[in-house]
Design an enzyme around this catalytic site. Sequence first.
Site, PDB file in Angstrom:
ATOM      1  N   LYS A 128       0.847  -1.187   0.000  1.00 48.12           N
ATOM      2  CA  LYS A 128       0.000   0.000   0.000  1.00 48.12           C
ATOM      3  C   LYS A 128       0.881   1.235   0.000  1.00 48.12           C
ATOM      4  O   LYS A 128       1.997   1.137   0.525  1.00 48.12           O
ATOM      5  CB  LYS A 128      -0.963   0.025   1.193  1.00 48.12           C
ATOM      6  CG  LYS A 128      -0.383  -0.319   2.577  1.00 48.12           C
ATOM      7  CD  LYS A 128       0.719   0.482   3.191  1.00 48.12           C
ATOM      8  CE  LYS A 128       0.531   1.935   3.417  1.00 48.12           C
ATOM      9  NZ  LYS A 128       1.779   2.524   4.054  1.00 48.12           N
ATOM     10  N   TYR A 213      -4.136   3.944   6.205  1.00 49.48           N
ATOM     11  CA  TYR A 213      -4.696   3.169   7.325  1.00 49.48           C
ATOM     12  C   TYR A 213      -5.956   3.837   7.859  1.00 49.48           C
ATOM     13  O   TYR A 213      -6.931   3.161   8.188  1.00 49.48           O
ATOM     14  CB  TYR A 213      -3.674   3.027   8.460  1.00 49.48           C
ATOM     15  CG  TYR A 213      -2.475   2.197   8.089  1.00 49.48           C
ATOM     16  CD1 TYR A 213      -2.534   0.814   8.120  1.00 49.48           C
ATOM     17  CD2 TYR A 213      -1.289   2.795   7.702  1.00 49.48           C
ATOM     18  CE1 TYR A 213      -1.442   0.046   7.770  1.00 49.48           C
ATOM     19  CE2 TYR A 213      -0.190   2.044   7.342  1.00 49.48           C
ATOM     20  CZ  TYR A 213      -0.265   0.677   7.374  1.00 49.48           C
ATOM     21  OH  TYR A 213       0.819  -0.076   7.016  1.00 49.48           O
TER      22      TYR A 213
HETATM   23  P1  NAD Z   1      12.360   1.708   2.414  1.00 51.77           P
HETATM   24  O1  NAD Z   1      12.860   3.039   2.035  1.00 51.77           O
HETATM   25  O2  NAD Z   1      12.784   1.140   3.709  1.00 51.77           O
HETATM   26  O3  NAD Z   1      12.742   0.640   1.288  1.00 51.77           O
HETATM   27  C1  NAD Z   1      12.529   0.912  -0.082  1.00 51.77           C
HETATM   28  C2  NAD Z   1      13.329  -0.038  -0.915  1.00 51.77           C
HETATM   29  O4  NAD Z   1      13.171   0.340  -2.295  1.00 51.77           O
HETATM   30  C3  NAD Z   1      14.838  -0.007  -0.597  1.00 51.77           C
HETATM   31  O5  NAD Z   1      15.342  -1.308  -0.651  1.00 51.77           O
HETATM   32  C4  NAD Z   1      15.394   0.836  -1.738  1.00 51.77           C
HETATM   33  O6  NAD Z   1      16.731   0.514  -2.058  1.00 51.77           O
HETATM   34  C5  NAD Z   1      14.474   0.444  -2.873  1.00 51.77           C
HETATM   35  N1  NAD Z   1      14.443   1.441  -3.965  1.00 51.77           N
HETATM   36  C6  NAD Z   1      14.478   1.151  -5.264  1.00 51.77           C
HETATM   37  N2  NAD Z   1      14.475   2.262  -6.003  1.00 51.77           N
HETATM   38  C7  NAD Z   1      14.449   3.292  -5.142  1.00 51.77           C
HETATM   39  C8  NAD Z   1      14.444   4.695  -5.309  1.00 51.77           C
HETATM   40  N3  NAD Z   1      14.440   5.261  -6.524  1.00 51.77           N
HETATM   41  N4  NAD Z   1      14.421   5.460  -4.215  1.00 51.77           N
HETATM   42  C9  NAD Z   1      14.366   4.911  -2.973  1.00 51.77           C
HETATM   43  N5  NAD Z   1      14.370   3.561  -2.758  1.00 51.77           N
HETATM   44  C10 NAD Z   1      14.419   2.768  -3.826  1.00 51.77           C
HETATM   45  O7  NAD Z   1      10.762   1.761   2.323  1.00 51.77           O
HETATM   46  P2  NAD Z   1       9.759   0.729   2.989  1.00 51.77           P
HETATM   47  O8  NAD Z   1       9.355   1.224   4.313  1.00 51.77           O
HETATM   48  O9  NAD Z   1      10.287  -0.640   2.858  1.00 51.77           O
HETATM   49  O10 NAD Z   1       8.463   0.926   2.049  1.00 51.77           O
HETATM   50  C11 NAD Z   1       8.310   0.218   0.832  1.00 51.77           C
HETATM   51  C12 NAD Z   1       6.818   0.090   0.511  1.00 51.77           C
HETATM   52  O11 NAD Z   1       6.207  -0.665   1.539  1.00 51.77           O
HETATM   53  C13 NAD Z   1       6.076   1.424   0.467  1.00 51.77           C
HETATM   54  O12 NAD Z   1       5.121   1.385  -0.552  1.00 51.77           O
HETATM   55  C14 NAD Z   1       5.401   1.518   1.807  1.00 51.77           C
HETATM   56  O13 NAD Z   1       4.204   2.267   1.786  1.00 51.77           O
HETATM   57  C15 NAD Z   1       5.123   0.053   2.106  1.00 51.77           C
HETATM   58  N6  NAD Z   1       5.094  -0.226   3.561  1.00 51.77           N
HETATM   59  C16 NAD Z   1       4.047  -0.914   4.055  1.00 51.77           C
HETATM   60  C17 NAD Z   1       3.971  -1.197   5.393  1.00 51.77           C
HETATM   61  C18 NAD Z   1       2.812  -1.975   5.924  1.00 51.77           C
HETATM   62  O14 NAD Z   1       2.693  -2.091   7.154  1.00 51.77           O
HETATM   63  N7  NAD Z   1       1.990  -2.552   5.087  1.00 51.77           N
HETATM   64  C19 NAD Z   1       4.986  -0.777   6.246  1.00 51.77           C
HETATM   65  C20 NAD Z   1       6.068  -0.096   5.703  1.00 51.77           C
HETATM   66  C21 NAD Z   1       6.106   0.173   4.355  1.00 51.77           C
END
Ligand code: NAD
Length: 365
Positions: A128, A213
């Site tokens: 999401k 959420y």
């Molecule tokens: P994060 O920044 O921790 O990780 C993002 C990942 O994408 C990294 O591995 C990064 O290297 C990669 N990436 C690839 N291309 C990129 C770019 N151009 N710029 C930045 N990063 C890039 O983020 P996250 O918290 O893991 O979030 C990822 C997704 O998961 C989002 O859509 C977020 O909304 C979702 N999320 C959902 C929940 C949930 O509880 N359902 C919790 C956290 C995140």
Amino acid sequence: MDFGRRDLLLGSAALLLANSTAARAVPTRKLGYAIVGLGGYGLGVIIPQFVNCTHSRLAAVVSGDRAKATRVAAEHGLGTGAVYSYADFDRIRDNPDVDIVYVCLPNAMHAEFTIRAARAGKHVLCEKPMAVSVAECEAMIAACRAADRKLMIGYRCHFEAYNLEAMRLARSGAAGKIRYVRSEHGFIQRNPAVWRLKRALSGGGSLMDMGIYSLQAARYMTGEEPVAVTARESTDRRDPRFREVEDIIDWTLEFPSGAIASCQSMYSAAQNHVLLMGDAGRIELEPATRYTGNHMWLGEDGREKAVTPPPGPRVTQFAGQLDHMSESVVAGRQPIVSGEEGLRDMRIVEAIYRSAREGRTIRLG
Ligand code: NAD
């Protein structure tokens, strides 16, 4: 009854059915997942959850960092053949070990990787928010439909014990007729360099992150589809974190029953709260949608009692969503939180932004 509401109610019935043991299609093997994006969520939260799964296992990793991906693969008993970069991701079509691609990338990359995965013949679980626009959501649904693949959105709260019990209580009239909902989510965004604050990658600020959420809870707790939204944004644009995206945004949803939901999200304070006010009592969750440690109370004002829900359908909400997707694939059934559910949210998200921008109530179709 309009179709949105009917679908949601059907979804709720399907949820109860899907979570009952008798209705589960039992896969005869564990389905293989490719995790795309080894960040905080993909690597830190989802990959460690495969040990809690019955029907799902890690089969591949996709990352921009080859060394990291190779290390993660090795730690999970996978060889270099299970490691993909974003550029060579499409080769995954030749890997029969991968059934499902789980997109855990910045929001603006969800559509591209969902569509590429579907074209590579893989089912998709996408985080999401589903994408950054209605048009992208529609393209994702169309791509999965054209490839005859399932598409699910990572709405983990539909597998979380407290949220399931609150939904059941609300629908069963435990608080009477629900008249008013408050749904508020936020955290302090301390890192000014994070992609979440770059519009091109996030599609928006707190609404695209924690606001999902608040919006989801208002919909799944009432079981209704809003008919109108009125929103207001309050962001200090002098704060360097919020040059591109919003900090605080609040919006009111009007439901056909007359119930009102007052929702909010923010990046400048922590909160995680859902309150359902009925004409015979209140159901309150705080925290409401965390990974662990949620709490719930039920009762009349001043006489609320803590409620401990029955255990969720799986060991954890994360294992619940992973195994539900595997079961849906094997059964050839729509997941309970399908692409269409993500699209419904995105239609409302666009209306929230439009309402805040234009300073007026937007009626929803
Ligand atoms: P994060 O920044 O921790 O990780 C993002 C990942 O994408 C990294 O591995 C990064 O290297 C990669 N990436 C690839 N291309 C990129 C770019 N151009 N710029 C930045 N990063 C890039 O983020 P996250 O918290 O893991 O979030 C990822 C997704 O998961 C989002 O859509 C977020 O909304 C979702 N999320 C959902 C929940 C949930 O509880 N359902 C919790 C956290 C995140």
